[in-house]
Motif scaffolding. Structure first.
Motif, PDB file in Angstrom:
ATOM      1  N   LEU A  88       0.827  -1.214   0.000  1.00  0.00           N
ATOM      2  CA  LEU A  88       0.000   0.000   0.000  1.00  0.00           C
ATOM      3  C   LEU A  88       0.862   1.265   0.000  1.00  0.00           C
ATOM      4  N   PHE A  89       2.055   1.169  -0.587  1.00  0.00           N
ATOM      5  CA  PHE A  89       2.929   2.302  -0.889  1.00  0.00           C
ATOM      6  C   PHE A  89       3.624   2.942   0.313  1.00  0.00           C
ATOM      7  N   LEU A  90       2.924   3.173   1.401  1.00  0.00           N
ATOM      8  CA  LEU A  90       3.487   3.872   2.548  1.00  0.00           C
ATOM      9  C   LEU A  90       4.425   2.941   3.311  1.00  0.00           C
ATOM     10  N   ASP A  91       5.585   3.464   3.723  1.00  0.00           N
ATOM     11  CA  ASP A  91       6.590   2.664   4.411  1.00  0.00           C
ATOM     12  C   ASP A  91       7.109   3.409   5.641  1.00  0.00           C
ATOM     13  N   ILE A  92       7.614   2.634   6.585  1.00  0.00           N
ATOM     14  CA  ILE A  92       8.255   3.207   7.765  1.00  0.00           C
ATOM     15  C   ILE A  92       9.643   2.577   7.866  1.00  0.00           C
ATOM     16  N   ILE A  93      10.635   3.405   8.061  1.00  0.00           N
ATOM     17  CA  ILE A  93      12.002   2.948   8.276  1.00  0.00           C
ATOM     18  C   ILE A  93      12.317   3.162   9.753  1.00  0.00           C
ATOM     19  N   VAL A  94      12.921   2.153  10.380  1.00  0.00           N
ATOM     20  CA  VAL A  94      13.414   2.299  11.742  1.00  0.00           C
ATOM     21  C   VAL A  94      14.913   1.994  11.699  1.00  0.00           C
ATOM     22  N   LEU A  95      15.695   2.962  12.135  1.00  0.00           N
ATOM     23  CA  LEU A  95      17.146   2.814  12.143  1.00  0.00           C
ATOM     24  C   LEU A  95      17.607   2.276  13.491  1.00  0.00           C
ATOM     25  N   PRO A  96      18.793   1.694  13.557  1.00  0.00           N
ATOM     26  CA  PRO A  96      19.291   1.153  14.827  1.00  0.00           C
ATOM     27  C   PRO A  96      19.360   2.195  15.944  1.00  0.00           C
ATOM     28  N   THR A  97      19.436   3.460  15.578  1.00  0.00           N
ATOM     29  CA  THR A  97      19.459   4.541  16.570  1.00  0.00           C
ATOM     30  C   THR A  97      18.105   4.732  17.248  1.00  0.00           C
ATOM     31  N   GLY A  98      17.054   4.111  16.673  1.00  0.00           N
ATOM     32  CA  GLY A  98      15.697   4.285  17.182  1.00  0.00           C
ATOM     33  C   GLY A  98      14.910   5.309  16.385  1.00  0.00           C
ATOM     34  N   GLU A  99      15.596   6.060  15.537  1.00  0.00           N
ATOM     35  CA  GLU A  99      14.923   7.053  14.700  1.00  0.00           C
ATOM     36  C   GLU A  99      14.017   6.343  13.696  1.00  0.00           C
ATOM     37  N   SER A 100      12.823   6.900  13.485  1.00  0.00           N
ATOM     38  CA  SER A 100      11.920   6.322  12.477  1.00  0.00           C
ATOM     39  C   SER A 100      11.488   7.407  11.500  1.00  0.00           C
ATOM     40  N   LEU A 101      11.237   6.971  10.273  1.00  0.00           N
ATOM     41  CA  LEU A 101      10.852   7.865   9.192  1.00  0.00           C
ATOM     42  C   LEU A 101       9.697   7.242   8.422  1.00  0.00           C
ATOM     43  N   VAL A 102       8.718   8.051   8.068  1.00  0.00           N
ATOM     44  CA  VAL A 102       7.642   7.594   7.189  1.00  0.00           C
ATOM     45  C   VAL A 102       8.028   8.008   5.774  1.00  0.00           C
ATOM     46  N   LEU A 103       8.017   7.041   4.857  1.00  0.00           N
ATOM     47  CA  LEU A 103       8.430   7.286   3.477  1.00  0.00           C
ATOM     48  C   LEU A 103       7.287   7.027   2.502  1.00  0.00           C
ATOM     49  N   ASP A 104       7.443   7.611   1.330  1.00  0.00           N
ATOM     50  CA  ASP A 104       6.602   7.355   0.154  1.00  0.00           C
ATOM     51  C   ASP A 104       5.176   7.857   0.275  1.00  0.00           C
ATOM     52  N   ALA A 105       4.974   8.904   1.075  1.00  0.00           N
ATOM     53  CA  ALA A 105       3.651   9.541   1.138  1.00  0.00           C
ATOM     54  C   ALA A 105       3.262  10.074  -0.240  1.00  0.00           C
ATOM     55  N   ASP A 106       4.262  10.529  -1.007  1.00  0.00           N
ATOM     56  CA  ASP A 106       3.996  11.018  -2.361  1.00  0.00           C
ATOM     57  C   ASP A 106       3.493   9.897  -3.272  1.00  0.00           C
ATOM     58  N   GLU A 107       4.051   8.698  -3.118  1.00  0.00           N
ATOM     59  CA  GLU A 107       3.583   7.559  -3.914  1.00  0.00           C
ATOM     60  C   GLU A 107       2.150   7.177  -3.546  1.00  0.00           C
ATOM     61  N   LEU A 108       1.842   7.244  -2.266  1.00  0.00           N
ATOM     62  CA  LEU A 108       0.482   6.945  -1.826  1.00  0.00           C
ATOM     63  C   LEU A 108      -0.493   7.959  -2.416  1.00  0.00           C
ATOM     64  N   GLU A 109      -0.125   9.224  -2.384  1.00  0.00           N
ATOM     65  CA  GLU A 109      -0.957  10.304  -2.947  1.00  0.00           C
ATOM     66  C   GLU A 109      -1.156  10.103  -4.449  1.00  0.00           C
ATOM     67  N   GLN A 110      -0.082   9.762  -5.159  1.00  0.00           N
ATOM     68  CA  GLN A 110      -0.179   9.510  -6.603  1.00  0.00           C
ATOM     69  C   GLN A 110      -1.089   8.324  -6.896  1.00  0.00           C
ATOM     70  N   ALA A 111      -0.974   7.277  -6.079  1.00  0.00           N
ATOM     71  CA  ALA A 111      -1.816   6.096  -6.272  1.00  0.00           C
ATOM     72  C   ALA A 111      -3.293   6.467  -6.130  1.00  0.00           C
ATOM     73  N   LEU A 112      -3.592   7.332  -5.165  1.00  0.00           N
ATOM     74  CA  LEU A 112      -4.976   7.798  -4.994  1.00  0.00           C
ATOM     75  C   LEU A 112      -5.405   8.630  -6.201  1.00  0.00           C
ATOM     76  N   ASN A 113      -4.557   9.566  -6.617  1.00  0.00           N
ATOM     77  CA  ASN A 113      -4.894  10.461  -7.735  1.00  0.00           C
ATOM     78  C   ASN A 113      -5.047   9.722  -9.059  1.00  0.00           C
ATOM     79  N   HIS A 114      -4.330   8.612  -9.228  1.00  0.00           N
ATOM     80  CA  HIS A 114      -4.409   7.844 -10.474  1.00  0.00           C
ATOM     81  C   HIS A 114      -5.420   6.702 -10.415  1.00  0.00           C
ATOM     82  N   GLY A 115      -6.106   6.565  -9.284  1.00  0.00           N
ATOM     83  CA  GLY A 115      -7.131   5.535  -9.170  1.00  0.00           C
ATOM     84  C   GLY A 115      -6.596   4.135  -8.877  1.00  0.00           C
TER      85      GLY A 115
END
Length: 185
Positions: A109-136
């Motif tokens: 479903l396009f959206l991803d979360i990265i968790v680094l060994p430091t404990g930092e987390s990032l949400v990725l590919d929100a743009d891909e999720l938005e494009q998937a919605l816009n393109h049906g």
């Protein structure tokens, strides 16, 4: 149409020599499939960039442990370097997990979360999720579902309550134990 990703990643041409093993687990803490891909030889390393930091996620001798928990809407890939050090946990938000011809899969479903060994987390590919919605490719319900799952997971990651991250080490050892000629890393 959602992209279906298989645990064996047999379509990944970057890997020229590989070993793969999988197992089904039904325990108190985990029910589903676990897979381990050992990238013995790759055409070229794969790097990703987070901010100003470049991270190698695939090279010769790396391991990718993937967890496919049943009745969940996420799949986790723990990436290890050739020395067995965790590089990152990559969490795919997915609509469904299943098995086909004996190989576990998930519908991304396009959206991803990265968790680094430091404990930092990032949400990725929100743009891909938005494009998937816009393109049906997905509908509004799937769009909202992906964000709800990502937000829920981010919260339990921040609270250090996401047990699957630490279970990756145990799952990796289980799979290494299934193959006699693996060197533990």
């Amino acid at each position: 149409m959602l992209k279906r990703k298989y645990g064996d990643r047999s379509d990944w041409k970057r890997i020229t020599k590989r070993k793969y093993v999988q197992s089904y687990l039904d325990t108190t803490d985990f029910k589903g499939y676990i897979t381990l891909l050992h990238t013995i030889k790759v055409r070229e390393p794969l790097f990703v960039t987070y901010g100003n930091k470049q991270v190698c996620i695939v090279d010769d001798g790396y391991f990718w442990l993937q967890q496919f928990p049943f009745n969940k809407n996420h799949s986790i890939t723990a990436m290890y370097d050739a020395n067995g050090n965790i590089i990152q946990w990559y969490i795919d938000i997915c609509s469904e997990i299943g098995i086909e011809n004996g190989i576990p899969w998930m519908d991304d479903l396009f959206l991803d979360i990265i968790v680094l060994p430091t404990g930092e987390s990032l949400v990725l590919d929100a743009d891909e999720l938005e494009q998937a919605l816009n393109h049906g490719t997905i509908n509004q319900t799937q769009f909202e579902f992906a964000w709800n799952e990502a937000n829920r997971l981010t919260e339990i990651i921040e609270n250090k309550e996401f047990k699957l991250l630490e279970m990756a080490h145990v799952h990796k050892e289980i799979l290494l134990g299934l193959v006699g000629n693996y060197e533990k890393g």
